[in-house]
Motif scaffolding. Structure first.
Motif, PDB file in Angstrom:
ATOM      1  N   LYS A  69       8.852 -57.427  31.764  1.00  0.00           N
ATOM      2  CA  LYS A  69       8.560 -57.893  30.403  1.00  0.00           C
ATOM      3  C   LYS A  69       7.240 -58.651  30.338  1.00  0.00           C
ATOM      4  CE  LYS A  69      10.375 -60.600  26.562  1.00  0.00           C
ATOM      5  NZ  LYS A  69      11.408 -61.475  26.059  1.00  0.00           N
ATOM      6  N   TYR A  70       6.955 -59.479  31.341  1.00  0.00           N
ATOM      7  CA  TYR A  70       5.798 -60.363  31.283  1.00  0.00           C
ATOM      8  C   TYR A  70       4.655 -59.967  32.207  1.00  0.00           C
ATOM      9  CZ  TYR A  70       8.835 -63.137  28.440  1.00  0.00           C
ATOM     10  OH  TYR A  70       9.660 -63.541  27.438  1.00  0.00           O
ATOM     11  N   ARG A  71       4.683 -58.762  32.723  1.00  0.00           N
ATOM     12  CA  ARG A  71       3.638 -58.349  33.661  1.00  0.00           C
ATOM     13  C   ARG A  71       2.264 -58.293  33.007  1.00  0.00           C
ATOM     14  NH1 ARG A  71       6.211 -53.781  32.122  1.00  0.00           N
ATOM     15  NH2 ARG A  71       4.955 -51.984  31.565  1.00  0.00           N
ATOM     16  N   LYS A  72       2.218 -58.071  31.711  1.00  0.00           N
ATOM     17  CA  LYS A  72       0.935 -57.942  31.023  1.00  0.00           C
ATOM     18  C   LYS A  72       0.561 -59.196  30.237  1.00  0.00           C
ATOM     19  CE  LYS A  72       1.060 -52.957  30.692  1.00  0.00           C
ATOM     20  NZ  LYS A  72       1.046 -51.802  29.813  1.00  0.00           N
ATOM     21  N   ILE A  73       1.310 -60.267  30.375  1.00  0.00           N
ATOM     22  CA  ILE A  73       0.991 -61.478  29.623  1.00  0.00           C
ATOM     23  C   ILE A  73      -0.152 -62.195  30.314  1.00  0.00           C
ATOM     24  CG2 ILE A  73       1.791 -63.742  28.919  1.00  0.00           C
ATOM     25  CD1 ILE A  73       3.930 -62.484  27.644  1.00  0.00           C
ATOM     26  N   VAL A  74      -1.297 -62.160  29.673  1.00  0.00           N
ATOM     27  CA  VAL A  74      -2.479 -62.863  30.170  1.00  0.00           C
ATOM     28  C   VAL A  74      -3.066 -63.611  28.984  1.00  0.00           C
ATOM     29  CG1 VAL A  74      -4.755 -62.642  31.222  1.00  0.00           C
ATOM     30  CG2 VAL A  74      -2.927 -61.084  31.899  1.00  0.00           C
ATOM     31  N   PHE A  75      -2.973 -64.934  29.040  1.00  0.00           N
ATOM     32  CA  PHE A  75      -3.510 -65.755  27.965  1.00  0.00           C
ATOM     33  C   PHE A  75      -5.034 -65.851  28.089  1.00  0.00           C
ATOM     34  CE2 PHE A  75       0.850 -67.385  28.559  1.00  0.00           C
ATOM     35  CZ  PHE A  75       1.327 -67.192  27.266  1.00  0.00           C
ATOM     36  N   GLN A  76      -5.688 -66.138  26.969  1.00  0.00           N
ATOM     37  CA  GLN A  76      -7.143 -66.328  26.974  1.00  0.00           C
ATOM     38  C   GLN A  76      -7.526 -67.458  27.917  1.00  0.00           C
ATOM     39  OE1 GLN A  76      -9.118 -68.186  23.461  1.00  0.00           O
ATOM     40  NE2 GLN A  76     -10.094 -66.176  23.295  1.00  0.00           N
ATOM     41  N   TYR A  80      -0.218 -60.648  21.198  1.00  0.00           N
ATOM     42  CA  TYR A  80      -1.648 -60.780  21.468  1.00  0.00           C
ATOM     43  C   TYR A  80      -1.941 -62.054  22.264  1.00  0.00           C
ATOM     44  CZ  TYR A  80      -2.375 -56.862  18.339  1.00  0.00           C
ATOM     45  OH  TYR A  80      -2.342 -55.618  17.758  1.00  0.00           O
ATOM     46  N   PRO A  81      -1.345 -62.196  23.451  1.00  0.00           N
ATOM     47  CA  PRO A  81      -1.556 -63.405  24.252  1.00  0.00           C
ATOM     48  C   PRO A  81      -3.011 -63.618  24.647  1.00  0.00           C
ATOM     49  CG  PRO A  81      -0.500 -61.704  25.558  1.00  0.00           C
ATOM     50  CD  PRO A  81      -0.508 -61.217  24.137  1.00  0.00           C
ATOM     51  N   GLU A  82      -3.800 -62.554  24.679  1.00  0.00           N
ATOM     52  CA  GLU A  82      -5.224 -62.695  24.992  1.00  0.00           C
ATOM     53  C   GLU A  82      -5.970 -63.495  23.928  1.00  0.00           C
ATOM     54  OE1 GLU A  82      -4.742 -58.680  22.900  1.00  0.00           O
ATOM     55  OE2 GLU A  82      -3.618 -59.835  24.385  1.00  0.00           O
ATOM     56  N   ASN A  83      -5.326 -63.753  22.783  1.00  0.00           N
ATOM     57  CA  ASN A  83      -5.917 -64.573  21.724  1.00  0.00           C
ATOM     58  C   ASN A  83      -5.356 -65.995  21.711  1.00  0.00           C
ATOM     59  OD1 ASN A  83      -7.298 -62.285  20.922  1.00  0.00           O
ATOM     60  ND2 ASN A  83      -5.875 -61.789  19.282  1.00  0.00           N
TER      61      ASN A  83
END
Length: 189
Positions: free
Chosen positions: A13-20, A37-40
Motif C-alpha cells: 500500500k505504501y511502497r510509492k508514498i514519497v513526500f515532498q 498526491y504525497p509528492e505535494n
C-alpha cells in the motif's frame, strides 16, 4: 504486533508514498491513513499525524514544525467546480478547483477535523475536535464548530516564551506519557 500478511499489505500500500519533504522526528500512522498526491506534501520537524488521516494534497499541503494531528483528520486541497457561471454539468462538472493548505508552527488539530482548500492555519492555533475549517485561522486562535469560529485566543506571551526555549515540542520535552489532572487542580497550581 503486525502479522506477516499485514506487513506485506502495508509495504504494498505504501511502497510509492514519497513526500515532498519530511523533517526530522516526524511520525505518521500510515496503516489506515491515506495521502493523495504525497509528492505535494511538505512536512516540517516534529510533526505527528494520528491514525486515519486523509490528506488530499492535489493543490499542495505545507505542514510546518511541531504540528500535531489527532485521529481521523481530513484535509482537502481541491473541490469540484459547482459555480453556476461556468458550470458544464450538474451538480458539478469535471473541473477541480485547487488551492493550497498551510498549517503553521505548533498547531494542534483535534480529532475528526476537516480543513477545506485554500486555508492557512496560523501559528499556535488550536482546532477543536470535529471542527470544519472553512476560512483562515488566526495565530494563537482556538477555533471550533461547523463552520469553525474563534472561541478564544491562547496566551501569546507564554506561547512565544515556550517557542523560544531550547526544546519546545511536547513529545521531545515531555515524551508520550500522559498526566491526568482536573481543570480545577491545573488552574490552582
Amino acid at each position: 504486533m503486525l502479522s506477516f500478511i499485514e506487513i506485506i499489505i502495508v509495504k504494498i500500500k505504501y511502497r510509492k508514498i514519497v513526500f515532498q519533504n519530511v523533517g526530522k522526528n516526524s511520525v505518521f500512522k500510515l496503516w489506515n491513513s491515506s495521502f493523495i498526491y504525497p509528492e505535494n506534501i511538505s512536512i516540517g520537524d516534529n510533526v505527528y499525524v494520528g491514525p486515519g488521516a486523509y490528506f488530499d494534497a492535489t493543490g499542495d499541503l505545507v505542514i510546518c514544525n511541531g504540528v500535531i494531528f489527532g485521529p481521523e483528520v481530513t484535509i482537502y486541497t481541491r473541490s469540484h467546480n459547482y459555480d453556476s457561471t461556468c458550470l458544464e454539468a450538474l451538480p458539478f462538472d469535471q473541473k477541480m478547483v485547487v488551492a493550497p493548505v498551510v498549517i503553521k508552527e505548533y498547531v494542534w488539530v483535534g480529532t475528526k477535523v476537516i480543513i477545506l482548500p485554500g486555508i492557512t492555519v496560523g501559528k499556535g492555533a488550536v482546532i477543536a475536535a470535529g471542527a470544519v475549517v472553512t476560512k483562515d485561522v488566526p495565530e494563537y486562535a482556538v477555533v471550533g464548530g461547523n463552520p469553525a469560529k474563534v472561541l478564544k485566543y491562547r496566551n501569546r506571551e507564554r506561547f512565544e516564551e515556550l517557542a523560544s526555549s531550547q526544546e519546545p515540542f511536547v513529545y521531545n520535552k515531555k515524551g508520550h506519557g500522559k498526566e491526568f489532572i482536573t481543570k480545577e487542580k491545573l488552574l490552582n497550581k
